[in-house]
Scaffold this motif. Structure first.
Motif, PDB file in Angstrom:
ATOM      1  N   GLU A 106      12.742  11.669  14.884  1.00 52.41           N
ATOM      2  CA  GLU A 106      12.124  11.510  16.199  1.00 52.41           C
ATOM      3  C   GLU A 106      11.717  10.057  16.445  1.00 52.41           C
ATOM      4  N   PRO A 107      12.589   9.285  17.109  1.00 55.41           N
ATOM      5  CA  PRO A 107      12.324   7.856  17.322  1.00 55.41           C
ATOM      6  C   PRO A 107      11.011   7.552  18.058  1.00 55.41           C
ATOM      7  N   LYS A 108      10.642   8.352  19.035  1.00 58.23           N
ATOM      8  CA  LYS A 108       9.405   8.080  19.772  1.00 58.23           C
ATOM      9  C   LYS A 108       8.176   8.274  18.883  1.00 58.23           C
ATOM     10  N   MET A 109       8.213   9.288  18.039  1.00 58.28           N
ATOM     11  CA  MET A 109       7.092   9.511  17.121  1.00 58.28           C
ATOM     12  C   MET A 109       7.045   8.404  16.073  1.00 58.28           C
ATOM     13  N   LEU A 110       8.216   7.961  15.623  1.00 58.15           N
ATOM     14  CA  LEU A 110       8.264   6.847  14.670  1.00 58.15           C
ATOM     15  C   LEU A 110       7.660   5.585  15.271  1.00 58.15           C
ATOM     16  N   ALA A 111       7.926   5.368  16.558  1.00 56.14           N
ATOM     17  CA  ALA A 111       7.379   4.183  17.233  1.00 56.14           C
ATOM     18  C   ALA A 111       5.844   4.222  17.230  1.00 56.14           C
ATOM     19  N   VAL A 112       5.282   5.392  17.483  1.00 55.34           N
ATOM     20  CA  VAL A 112       3.824   5.539  17.458  1.00 55.34           C
ATOM     21  C   VAL A 112       3.293   5.282  16.045  1.00 55.34           C
ATOM     22  N   CYS A 113       3.965   5.835  15.056  1.00 50.29           N
ATOM     23  CA  CYS A 113       3.543   5.636  13.662  1.00 50.29           C
ATOM     24  C   CYS A 113       3.632   4.167  13.257  1.00 50.29           C
ATOM     25  N   LYS A 114       4.629   3.458  13.758  1.00 54.55           N
ATOM     26  CA  LYS A 114       4.756   2.023  13.464  1.00 54.55           C
ATOM     27  C   LYS A 114       3.600   1.241  14.079  1.00 54.55           C
ATOM     28  N   GLU A 115       3.216   1.624  15.313  1.00 52.06           N
ATOM     29  CA  GLU A 115       2.071   0.964  15.947  1.00 52.06           C
ATOM     30  C   GLU A 115       0.805   1.164  15.118  1.00 52.06           C
ATOM     31  N   ILE A 116       0.604   2.379  14.646  1.00 53.60           N
ATOM     32  CA  ILE A 116      -0.564   2.681  13.815  1.00 53.60           C
ATOM     33  C   ILE A 116      -0.497   1.868  12.527  1.00 53.60           C
ATOM     34  N   ARG A 117       0.671   1.866  11.876  1.00 55.37           N
ATOM     35  CA  ARG A 117       0.854   1.093  10.640  1.00 55.37           C
ATOM     36  C   ARG A 117       0.548  -0.377  10.865  1.00 55.37           C
ATOM     37  N   ASP A 118       1.085  -0.928  11.951  1.00 52.14           N
ATOM     38  CA  ASP A 118       0.885  -2.348  12.220  1.00 52.14           C
ATOM     39  C   ASP A 118      -0.580  -2.684  12.457  1.00 52.14           C
ATOM     40  N   TYR A 119      -1.292  -1.826  13.189  1.00 50.51           N
ATOM     41  CA  TYR A 119      -2.701  -2.081  13.442  1.00 50.51           C
ATOM     42  C   TYR A 119      -3.487  -2.055  12.126  1.00 50.51           C
ATOM     43  N   ILE A 120      -3.293  -1.003  11.353  1.00 56.03           N
ATOM     44  CA  ILE A 120      -4.021  -0.870  10.084  1.00 56.03           C
ATOM     45  C   ILE A 120      -3.684  -2.025   9.144  1.00 56.03           C
ATOM     46  N   ALA A 121      -2.388  -2.304   8.995  1.00 59.89           N
ATOM     47  CA  ALA A 121      -1.963  -3.374   8.076  1.00 59.89           C
ATOM     48  C   ALA A 121      -2.525  -4.723   8.519  1.00 59.89           C
ATOM     49  N   ASN A 122      -2.417  -5.037   9.804  1.00 63.35           N
ATOM     50  CA  ASN A 122      -2.926  -6.325  10.290  1.00 63.35           C
ATOM     51  C   ASN A 122      -4.427  -6.450  10.064  1.00 63.35           C
ATOM     52  N   ARG A 123      -5.153  -5.377  10.305  1.00 56.14           N
ATOM     53  CA  ARG A 123      -6.607  -5.417  10.136  1.00 56.14           C
ATOM     54  C   ARG A 123      -6.989  -5.580   8.662  1.00 56.14           C
ATOM     55  N   LEU A 124      -6.363  -4.792   7.788  1.00 53.35           N
ATOM     56  CA  LEU A 124      -6.728  -4.836   6.378  1.00 53.35           C
ATOM     57  C   LEU A 124      -6.168  -6.058   5.655  1.00 53.35           C
ATOM     58  N   GLU A 125      -5.074  -6.631   6.149  1.00 58.11           N
ATOM     59  CA  GLU A 125      -4.534  -7.862   5.558  1.00 58.11           C
ATOM     60  C   GLU A 125      -5.459  -9.044   5.813  1.00 58.11           C
ATOM     61  N   LYS A 126      -6.196  -8.993   6.914  1.00 58.31           N
ATOM     62  CA  LYS A 126      -7.110 -10.084   7.259  1.00 58.31           C
ATOM     63  C   LYS A 126      -8.505  -9.885   6.662  1.00 58.31           C
ATOM     64  N   LEU A 127      -8.798  -8.680   6.217  1.00 55.61           N
ATOM     65  CA  LEU A 127     -10.120  -8.345   5.695  1.00 55.61           C
ATOM     66  C   LEU A 127     -10.161  -8.609   4.191  1.00 55.61           C
ATOM     67  N   THR A 128     -11.034  -9.515   3.773  1.00 58.87           N
ATOM     68  CA  THR A 128     -11.148  -9.841   2.345  1.00 58.87           C
ATOM     69  C   THR A 128     -12.463  -9.293   1.776  1.00 58.87           C
ATOM     70  N   LEU A 129     -12.551  -9.312   0.479  1.00 64.76           N
ATOM     71  CA  LEU A 129     -13.814  -8.908  -0.162  1.00 64.76           C
ATOM     72  C   LEU A 129     -14.969  -9.778   0.318  1.00 64.76           C
ATOM     73  N   ALA A 130     -14.696 -11.052   0.507  1.00 66.51           N
ATOM     74  CA  ALA A 130     -15.751 -11.970   0.959  1.00 66.51           C
ATOM     75  C   ALA A 130     -16.296 -11.557   2.321  1.00 66.51           C
ATOM     76  N   ASP A 131     -15.459 -10.970   3.172  1.00 73.65           N
ATOM     77  CA  ASP A 131     -15.914 -10.520   4.480  1.00 73.65           C
ATOM     78  C   ASP A 131     -16.887  -9.347   4.369  1.00 73.65           C
ATOM     79  N   LEU A 132     -16.821  -8.613   3.279  1.00 72.54           N
ATOM     80  CA  LEU A 132     -17.638  -7.424   3.101  1.00 72.54           C
ATOM     81  C   LEU A 132     -18.903  -7.662   2.282  1.00 72.54           C
ATOM     82  N   VAL A 133     -19.043  -8.876   1.768  1.00 67.23           N
ATOM     83  CA  VAL A 133     -20.203  -9.188   0.925  1.00 67.23           C
ATOM     84  C   VAL A 133     -21.394  -9.578   1.774  1.00 67.23           C
TER      85      VAL A 133
END
Length: 133
Positions: A106-133
């Motif tokens: 299902e290409p449309k569902m995959l597109a939604v899942c990619k958007e979710i993946r990209d948001y989560i990955a981008n957010r967590l890739e920028k978040l370091t331990l130092a940001d949480l201390v």
């Protein structure tokens, strides 16, 4: 993506270690007491961190654990991937753990899942331990 207790306890332990002054060795019992984590379980969780050079360990009365790299150089995305695997909601859109799943049809569902993946990955890739201390 769903964080397991493996990732949750690991992140808590790393934040605790990141809060310590540079060069201080922390006993595993101290972390266990702080977060009510069974010692044997935490030892298992910290092993891959040591093997992947996130942590240093030292034996003996003055030993313990400490970060091997600065907290601002360790992202939450790296830790979650190490402990739980893909950040994507389904492996059919995962960049690092790709495999075909039923949703691949299902290409449309995959597109939604990619958007979710990209948001989560981008957010967590920028978040370091130092940001949480």
């Amino acid at each position: 993506m769903k964080l397991t207790t493996k990732s949750e306890y690991t992140i808590l332990a790393l934040i605790y270690l990141a809060r310590q002054p540079e060069g201080v060795w922390v006993k595993i019992e101290e972390i266990c007491r702080q977060f009510d984590i069974p010692k044997k379980y935490l030892e298992l969780l910290l092993m891959p961190l040591r093997q992947n050079r996130y942590l240093q360990t030292r034996r003996g009365a003055s030993g313990g654990y400490r970060l091997m790299r600065p907290a601002n150089q360790i992202t939450i995305a790296e830790i979650v991937r190490l402990m739980d695997g893909p950040l994507a909601p389904t492996e059919s859109v995962s960049k690092y753990f790709f495999s075909v799943t039923p949703l691949s049809q299902e290409p449309k569902m995959l597109a939604v899942c990619k958007e979710i993946r990209d948001y989560i990955a981008n957010r967590l890739e920028k978040l370091t331990l130092a940001d949480l201390v």
